[in-house]
Design a protein around this motif. Structure first.
Motif, PDB file in Angstrom:
ATOM      1  N   ALA A  88     -12.533 -48.395 105.789  1.00 14.37           N
ATOM      2  CA  ALA A  88     -11.676 -49.370 105.111  1.00 14.37           C
ATOM      3  C   ALA A  88     -12.130 -50.787 105.424  1.00 14.37           C
ATOM      4  N   ASP A  89     -12.648 -50.999 106.637  1.00 21.31           N
ATOM      5  CA  ASP A  89     -13.217 -52.292 107.018  1.00 21.31           C
ATOM      6  C   ASP A  89     -14.632 -52.042 107.541  1.00 21.31           C
ATOM      7  N   PRO A  90     -15.659 -52.262 106.717  1.00 24.69           N
ATOM      8  CA  PRO A  90     -17.036 -51.942 107.107  1.00 24.69           C
ATOM      9  C   PRO A  90     -17.525 -52.691 108.349  1.00 24.69           C
ATOM     10  N   ARG A  91     -16.842 -53.742 108.748  1.00 20.04           N
ATOM     11  CA  ARG A  91     -17.293 -54.477 109.932  1.00 20.04           C
ATOM     12  C   ARG A  91     -17.268 -53.609 111.179  1.00 20.04           C
ATOM     13  N   TYR A  92     -16.371 -52.592 111.204  1.00 20.10           N
ATOM     14  CA  TYR A  92     -16.314 -51.707 112.363  1.00 20.10           C
ATOM     15  C   TYR A  92     -17.556 -50.819 112.462  1.00 20.10           C
ATOM     16  N   GLY A  93     -18.338 -50.772 111.395  1.00 22.44           N
ATOM     17  CA  GLY A  93     -19.583 -50.021 111.430  1.00 22.44           C
ATOM     18  C   GLY A  93     -20.607 -50.606 112.382  1.00 22.44           C
ATOM     19  N   ALA A  94     -20.381 -51.807 112.874  1.00 22.08           N
ATOM     20  CA  ALA A  94     -21.298 -52.426 113.837  1.00 22.08           C
ATOM     21  C   ALA A  94     -21.124 -51.855 115.240  1.00 22.08           C
ATOM     22  N   TYR A  95     -20.023 -51.144 115.489  1.00 22.15           N
ATOM     23  CA  TYR A  95     -19.835 -50.530 116.806  1.00 22.15           C
ATOM     24  C   TYR A  95     -20.943 -49.513 117.068  1.00 22.15           C
ATOM     25  N   SER A  96     -21.260 -49.308 118.336  1.00 25.01           N
ATOM     26  CA  SER A  96     -22.435 -48.511 118.704  1.00 25.01           C
ATOM     27  C   SER A  96     -22.130 -47.068 119.083  1.00 25.01           C
ATOM     28  N   TYR A  97     -20.855 -46.641 119.024  1.00 26.19           N
ATOM     29  CA  TYR A  97     -20.493 -45.272 119.372  1.00 26.19           C
ATOM     30  C   TYR A  97     -19.641 -44.650 118.269  1.00 26.19           C
ATOM     31  N   LEU A  98     -19.682 -43.309 118.208  1.00 24.23           N
ATOM     32  CA  LEU A  98     -18.883 -42.547 117.266  1.00 24.23           C
ATOM     33  C   LEU A  98     -18.113 -41.466 118.015  1.00 24.23           C
ATOM     34  N   SER A  99     -16.888 -41.217 117.580  1.00 20.44           N
ATOM     35  CA  SER A  99     -16.105 -40.100 118.096  1.00 20.44           C
ATOM     36  C   SER A  99     -15.995 -39.044 117.002  1.00 20.44           C
ATOM     37  N   PHE A 100     -16.351 -37.798 117.343  1.00 19.33           N
ATOM     38  CA  PHE A 100     -16.285 -36.684 116.395  1.00 19.33           C
ATOM     39  C   PHE A 100     -15.206 -35.695 116.816  1.00 19.33           C
ATOM     40  N   GLY A 101     -14.416 -35.255 115.845  1.00 17.61           N
ATOM     41  CA  GLY A 101     -13.469 -34.176 116.047  1.00 17.61           C
ATOM     42  C   GLY A 101     -13.408 -33.348 114.781  1.00 17.61           C
ATOM     43  N   TRP A 102     -12.888 -32.127 114.908  1.00 14.57           N
ATOM     44  CA  TRP A 102     -12.825 -31.208 113.766  1.00 14.57           C
ATOM     45  C   TRP A 102     -11.430 -30.614 113.694  1.00 14.57           C
ATOM     46  N   GLY A 103     -10.945 -30.360 112.483  1.00 15.62           N
ATOM     47  CA  GLY A 103      -9.626 -29.760 112.381  1.00 15.62           C
ATOM     48  C   GLY A 103      -9.252 -29.402 110.957  1.00 15.62           C
ATOM     49  N   GLU A 104      -8.093 -28.766 110.818  1.00 14.33           N
ATOM     50  CA  GLU A 104      -7.574 -28.379 109.508  1.00 14.33           C
ATOM     51  C   GLU A 104      -7.117 -29.613 108.747  1.00 14.33           C
ATOM     52  N   ARG A 105      -7.398 -29.653 107.474  1.00 17.51           N
ATOM     53  CA  ARG A 105      -7.191 -30.866 106.678  1.00 17.51           C
ATOM     54  C   ARG A 105      -5.760 -31.406 106.777  1.00 17.51           C
ATOM     55  N   ALA A 106      -4.767 -30.587 106.407  1.00 23.55           N
ATOM     56  CA  ALA A 106      -3.388 -31.072 106.402  1.00 23.55           C
ATOM     57  C   ALA A 106      -2.921 -31.423 107.811  1.00 23.55           C
ATOM     58  N   PHE A 107      -3.286 -30.574 108.779  1.00 20.97           N
ATOM     59  CA  PHE A 107      -2.881 -30.834 110.157  1.00 20.97           C
ATOM     60  C   PHE A 107      -3.465 -32.150 110.647  1.00 20.97           C
ATOM     61  N   TYR A 108      -4.735 -32.404 110.324  1.00 19.64           N
ATOM     62  CA  TYR A 108      -5.378 -33.653 110.737  1.00 19.64           C
ATOM     63  C   TYR A 108      -4.745 -34.862 110.045  1.00 19.64           C
ATOM     64  N   LEU A 109      -4.589 -34.781 108.731  1.00 20.02           N
ATOM     65  CA  LEU A 109      -4.123 -35.941 107.979  1.00 20.02           C
ATOM     66  C   LEU A 109      -2.645 -36.247 108.222  1.00 20.02           C
ATOM     67  N   GLU A 110      -1.858 -35.218 108.577  1.00 16.87           N
ATOM     68  CA  GLU A 110      -0.419 -35.405 108.709  1.00 16.87           C
ATOM     69  C   GLU A 110       0.072 -35.493 110.148  1.00 16.87           C
ATOM     70  N   THR A 111      -0.818 -35.286 111.147  1.00 16.19           N
ATOM     71  CA  THR A 111      -0.370 -35.298 112.545  1.00 16.19           C
ATOM     72  C   THR A 111      -1.284 -36.178 113.390  1.00 16.19           C
TER      73      THR A 111
END
Length: 227
Positions: A88-111
């Motif tokens: 939503a704000d491309p300026r945050y793309g300058a950060y040097s680390y990424l956090s990855f997680g995986w999950g069920e779509r509705a559970f992730y988006l709603e919780t």
């Protein structure tokens, strides 16, 4: 219908309702115990941390766990996948680390937090779903006190971790905006269920890399207590 018949039917309904409640409570208790036991049994028990390597982190918000990695390290470059224009704000793309997680779509988006948890969402996810997402946050390097736990990986270990994460992301994934200006969701592979939760995925990823972690880690605590 006589009053006696009504009372009898009510009593039968209450009796069966009580049995259902007791049965569900027993299943949940067994699941919790099994998860704690599975999380306490280690894989890669003989692993010794390298003297030098790539520093990654494991994090938890109390509901979901994730793995934080540098955008570029040990021959692995994530910038082709997690792009600034996906945010939503491309300026945050300058950060040097990424956090990855995986999950069920509705559970992730709603919780996003415990306050958002709804029983219907939990039950729907636990029953099994092939509609899954990878959640990616763009972050600065974690600092002491941030709550992220450091893990030092050898270069080969880190490349195995990266390969596991890459294999989870769908080919040509669809991109969905995240919770805020610095994160995004990507369509993923894998089936979510009570047996394989978002936290199980984190444990599997670390185990694949060669890290000492629990054999089955369905809860955040069963991941985090190893680090």
């Amino acid at each position: 219908m006589s009053r006696e018949n009504v009372r009898r039917r009510v009593w039968v309904a209450l009796r069966w309702g009580g049995r259902v409640v007791v049965g569900v409570g027993a299943l949940l208790s067994l699941y919790a115990v099994a998860g704690l036991i599975g999380g306490a049994l280690p894989v890669n028990a003989d692993r010794r941390p390298p003297a030098r390597g790539v520093l990654v982190f494991v994090e938890s918000n109390g509901l979901h766990t994730g793995i934080i990695v540098p955008k570029v390290a040990a021959g692995v470059d994530w910038r082709d996948l997690a792009r600034p224009e996906h945010l939503a704000d491309p300026r945050y793309g300058a950060y040097s680390y990424l956090s990855f997680g995986w999950g069920e779509r509705a559970f992730y988006l709603e919780t996003a937090t415990w306050a958002d948890v709804k029983l219907r969402t939990v039950l729907a996810a636990a029953s099994g779903s092939g509609d899954t997402l990878v959640h990616v946050d763009h972050l600065p390097r974690p600092l002491p006190g941030d709550g992220a736990r450091p893990i030092l990986l050898g270069p080969a270990e880190y490349r195995r971790l990266a390969a596991f994460i890459r294999a989870t992301v769908a080919d040509r994934p669809q991109v969905h905006r995240g919770y805020g200006p610095y994160d995004a969701f990507y369509t993923a592979r894998g089936r979510y269920s009570a047996r394989r939760t978002c936290n199980t995925w984190t444990g599997e990823a670390l185990a694949h890399a060669g890290v000492r972690v629990g054999r089955w880690t369905p809860f955040p605590v069963t991941v985090m207590w190893w680090f």
